[in-house]
Scaffold this active site. Structure first.
Site, PDB file in Angstrom:
ATOM      1  N   SER A  82      50.696   4.780   3.704  1.00 58.21           N
ATOM      2  CA  SER A  82      49.739   5.713   3.095  1.00 58.21           C
ATOM      3  C   SER A  82      50.217   6.302   1.765  1.00 58.21           C
ATOM      4  O   SER A  82      50.468   5.563   0.815  1.00 58.21           O
ATOM      5  CB  SER A  82      49.457   6.796   4.139  1.00 58.21           C
ATOM      6  OG  SER A  82      48.512   7.700   3.694  1.00 58.21           O
ATOM      7  N   SER A 529      56.481  19.740  10.829  1.00 59.01           N
ATOM      8  CA  SER A 529      55.720  18.568  10.390  1.00 59.01           C
ATOM      9  C   SER A 529      55.810  17.481  11.455  1.00 59.01           C
ATOM     10  O   SER A 529      56.820  17.350  12.139  1.00 59.01           O
ATOM     11  CB  SER A 529      56.303  18.045   9.072  1.00 59.01           C
ATOM     12  OG  SER A 529      55.881  16.709   8.863  1.00 59.01           O
ATOM     13  N   GLY A 530      54.739  16.687  11.576  1.00 57.99           N
ATOM     14  CA  GLY A 530      54.765  15.551  12.494  1.00 57.99           C
ATOM     15  C   GLY A 530      55.164  14.270  11.782  1.00 57.99           C
ATOM     16  O   GLY A 530      55.334  13.226  12.422  1.00 57.99           O
ATOM     17  N   ARG A 536      56.624  23.225   7.862  1.00 61.61           N
ATOM     18  CA  ARG A 536      55.671  23.544   6.789  1.00 61.61           C
ATOM     19  C   ARG A 536      55.218  25.007   6.904  1.00 61.61           C
ATOM     20  O   ARG A 536      54.902  25.480   8.002  1.00 61.61           O
ATOM     21  CB  ARG A 536      54.432  22.651   6.882  1.00 61.61           C
ATOM     22  CG  ARG A 536      54.714  21.193   6.612  1.00 61.61           C
ATOM     23  CD  ARG A 536      53.416  20.445   6.282  1.00 61.61           C
ATOM     24  NE  ARG A 536      53.549  19.009   6.535  1.00 61.61           N
ATOM     25  CZ  ARG A 536      54.122  18.157   5.696  1.00 61.61           C
ATOM     26  NH1 ARG A 536      54.633  18.582   4.560  1.00 61.61           N
ATOM     27  NH2 ARG A 536      54.192  16.867   5.995  1.00 61.61           N
TER      28      ARG A 536
HETATM   29  C1  LIG Z   1      49.673  19.571   5.719  1.00 65.85           C
HETATM   30  C2  LIG Z   1      49.322  18.129   5.715  1.00 65.85           C
HETATM   31  O1  LIG Z   1      48.673  17.652   4.775  1.00 65.85           O
HETATM   32  N1  LIG Z   1      49.728  17.400   6.766  1.00 65.85           N
HETATM   33  C3  LIG Z   1      49.467  15.964   6.892  1.00 65.85           C
HETATM   34  C4  LIG Z   1      50.693  15.256   7.429  1.00 65.85           C
HETATM   35  O2  LIG Z   1      50.990  15.788   8.701  1.00 65.85           O
HETATM   36  P1  LIG Z   1      52.263  16.705   9.018  1.00 65.85           P
HETATM   37  O3  LIG Z   1      52.294  16.748  10.537  1.00 65.85           O
HETATM   38  O4  LIG Z   1      51.962  18.011   8.392  1.00 65.85           O
HETATM   39  O5  LIG Z   1      53.464  16.047   8.391  1.00 65.85           O
HETATM   40  O6  LIG Z   1      50.418  13.860   7.589  1.00 65.85           O
HETATM   41  C5  LIG Z   1      49.377  13.581   8.559  1.00 65.85           C
HETATM   42  C6  LIG Z   1      49.266  12.062   8.691  1.00 65.85           C
HETATM   43  O7  LIG Z   1      48.900  11.458   7.482  1.00 65.85           O
HETATM   44  C7  LIG Z   1      48.070  14.240   8.091  1.00 65.85           C
HETATM   45  O8  LIG Z   1      47.091  14.017   9.077  1.00 65.85           O
HETATM   46  C8  LIG Z   1      48.305  15.743   7.871  1.00 65.85           C
HETATM   47  O9  LIG Z   1      47.167  16.340   7.340  1.00 65.85           O
HETATM   48 MG   LIG Z   2      46.372   7.487   3.928  1.00 63.37          MG
END
Ligand SMILES: CC(=O)N[C@H]1[C@@H](OP(=O)(O)O)O[C@H](CO)[C@@H](O)[C@@H]1O
Ligand SMILES: [Mg+2]
EC number: 5.4.2.3
Length: 565
Positions: A82, A529-530, A536
């Site tokens: 991505s 964060s995942g 975050r």
């Molecule tokens: C704040 C933010 O933009 N977080 C993103 C990011 O997730 P995190 O869990 O925050 O790393 O990546 C995900 C997968 O692409 C998306 O669904 C999400 O919106």
């Molecule tokens: Mg994407």
């Protein structure tokens, strides 16, 4: 391994031995790198591309297992990272409906990917098949559809994936080649649908259906003014070029950042993530000076074209962002108007359908207030598309968008049936009904899709007779900050209430509440964060000074509490 008695035990045992030997030979070429722990997260596996060949091999085994478990339904596999940097790559499985892999299977993926030898991989796989009651012989049908984005590591990863598939007999395999993530989701969904009711299950089917619906919806409102599209130097570039040929003159598209072969260019200083997090134009777009003309709108895709962010230059050349929240607002109110006009109720009565919006805690407070103030039901769910998608399925028309521009609109099967048999009582109601049906074909029903979302925005703007300026006037975003805080162990941070409150570390939420209370219109939350090794912090407030103070205070508290545990 099998629960039912085989027809010819001797033949079956022989086939199984041949299969094991093929599997062993193939797996030997893809050993797991030492010292790496793989984890199937929200977006599948994601790390440096060079670390992933063994994971790709495992994903082939799991995809076959899942397809066999589901009676041979087609399973999708997308190779992409991505918006991540070019050297990264990733892989995720797609279920027959075109949705993300069933979360209960994520642990199976992690288990296989972390096997440290061929022997343990084979034993784990066979045990898993046994536990899940899956027949592995060639008679149990299996079908796999896969695609990759433009990353340089993609080719080698496809080879590793195909090596995994090669151990099995009788598979139905479709290699789509280099395409966007939403194309793969669409083809998987359409392949598994009955009687072509989700469109033709091909790449051409994807473009034809979308472009056809767009032309119907635009009618004689076109041609629209040129739209500038920043393709993040990714797979969105060839996709925009293909889409353009299907659209003809109805919407002139001018691609920017469309070099898929320049080393290091992917997602660098461009793309939806860059624009959203920096709240600024990509330098290349700024240099081109294209947006200096009045009312010119532009948009940025991410590296696999499943996210989109719009923007334009407002008064005094000020950068104005039109993010996922703004798209959700634009689209939801348009759909509500159409439902009203269609008069779907008994004897020409008004709406019987509920249009709802699903957001995450990252949605700007102004957007939630705007929607609720207009009677739109809003649900807040944890981060990650699978949560949004499922919540959106509860509405007749469920609009879901993450603030970062990833989202779509889902039409429930019962709503579509209502539309199909509806007998309009006036020309207005007939037009609105046809438009709703066309929208259900324009909008990707499987997953967030930058191209389909882009056409949707263009349709709404054309129908409203708006430029980006009128769209933007809906509400003013509260100043907001998104900060990454590096901590020793992000899993110390546990949340509740759709990630808006912390339950751990003990005592932190109380001091956060105190900090938020001191700032006018303050809101802040903290979550691990995942997808990255960080915590975050999100903050918003009435003023820029207020939000800066709040973001700094909360980040400092996060650092402090991560050490005191
Ligand atoms: C704040 C933010 O933009 N977080 C993103 C990011 O997730 P995190 O869990 O925050 O790393 O990546 C995900 C997968 O692409 C998306 O669904 C999400 O919106
Ligand atoms: Mg994407």
């Amino acid at each position: 391994m099998s629960t039912s008695a085989p027809a010819d035990p001797k033949k079956s045992a022989h086939e199984h031995a041949v299969f094991l030997s093929a599997l062993q030979k193939a797996a030997d070429a893809y050993p797991k790198p030492q010292g790496v722990k793989f984890s199937y997260g929200t977006a599948g596996f994601r790390t440096l591309g060079e670390r992933l060949p063994s994971v790709m091999f495992c994903c082939a085994l799991l995809a076959v297992l899942r397809s066999k478990k589901l009676g041979g339904a087609a399973i999708g596999v997308m190779i992409t990272a991505s918006h991540n940097p070019e050297q990264d790559n990733g892989v995720k499985l797609v279920d027959p409906s075109g949705e993300m892999l069933d979360p209960t299977w994520e642990s199976h993926a992690t288990l296989l990917a972390n096997c440290t030898s061929t022997e343990s991989l084979i034993t784990t796989f066979i045990d898993l098949a046994h536990h899940l009651r899956v027949e592995l012989d060639a008679c149990a049908p299996s079908s796999i559809i896969y695609a990759r984005d433009t990353r340089p590591s993609g080719k080698k990863l496809v080879e590793a994936f195909e090596a995994g598939l090669s151990a099995f007999q009788g598979l139905k395999v479709v290699d789509l080649g280099v395409h966007t993530t939403p194309v793969l989701h669409y083809v998987v969904r359409a392949t598994n649908a009955r009687d072509g009711e989700q469109g033709k299950p091909t790449v051409e089917g994807y473009y034809e259906r979308m472009a056809g619906a767009f032309k119907t919806l635009i009618g004689n409102r076109g041609p629209l003014p040129t739209l500038y599209v920043d393709c993040a130097n990714g797979v969105g570039a060839p996709a925009i070029s293909t889409l353009s040929s299907y659209l003809g003159t109805s919407l002139p598209l001018q691609a920017m950042n469309d070099s898929t072969t320049t080393p290091g260019a992917l997602n660098s200083q461009c793309g939806a993530d860059y624009v959203k997090t920096r709240q600024a134009l990509p330098p290349s777009v700024e240099d081109a000076g294209l947006l200096d003309k009045p009312d010119t709108r532009s948009c940025s895709l991410d590296g696999d074209a499943d996210r989109i962010i719009y923007y334009y230059l407002g008064e005094g050349g000020k950068f104005r962002l039109l993010d996922g929240d703004k798209i959700a607002g634009l689209v939801a109110l348009f759909l509500m108007d159409l439902v009203k006009k269609a008069k779907l109720g008994q004897e020409g009565g008004e709406d019987t359908a509920e249009v709802g919006v699903v957001q995450t805690a990252y949605a700007n407070g102004s957007s939630t207030k705007y929607l609720k103030g207009r009677g739109v039901p809003v649900t807040c769910v944890p981060t990650g598309v699978k949560h949004l998608h499922h919540a959106a399925q509860k509405y007749d028309i469920g609009v879901y968008f993450e603030a970062n521009g990833h989202g779509t609109v889902l039409f429930s099967p019962s709503f579509l049936s209502t539309l199909a048999v509806h007998e309009p009582t006036s020309p207005d109601s007939s037009t609105a009904t046809k438009q709703l049906l066309a929208l259900s074909q324009l909008i990707n029903q499987a997953v967030g899709d930058a191209l389909s979302d882009m056409l949707l925005v263009e349709v709404v703007l054309a129908h409203r007779g708006w430029t980006a300026v009128e769209w933007d006037a809906a509400y003013e975003d509260l100043p907001n900050r998104l900060v990454k805080v590096e901590v020793a162990d992000r899993f110390l941070f546990e949340t509740t209430d759709a990630e808006r409150k912390l339950t751990s570390p003990a005592g932190l939420q109380a001091v956060l509440d105190e900090a938020v209370g001191k700032v006018e219109m303050g809101r802040s939350f903290v979550r691990p964060s995942g997808t990255e090794d960080c915590v975050r912090v999100y903050a918003e407030a009435k003023t820029t000074a207020g939000v800066d103070t709040l973001a700094t205070t909360v980040s400092d508290l996060v650092k402090q509490y991560s050490k005191t545990q």
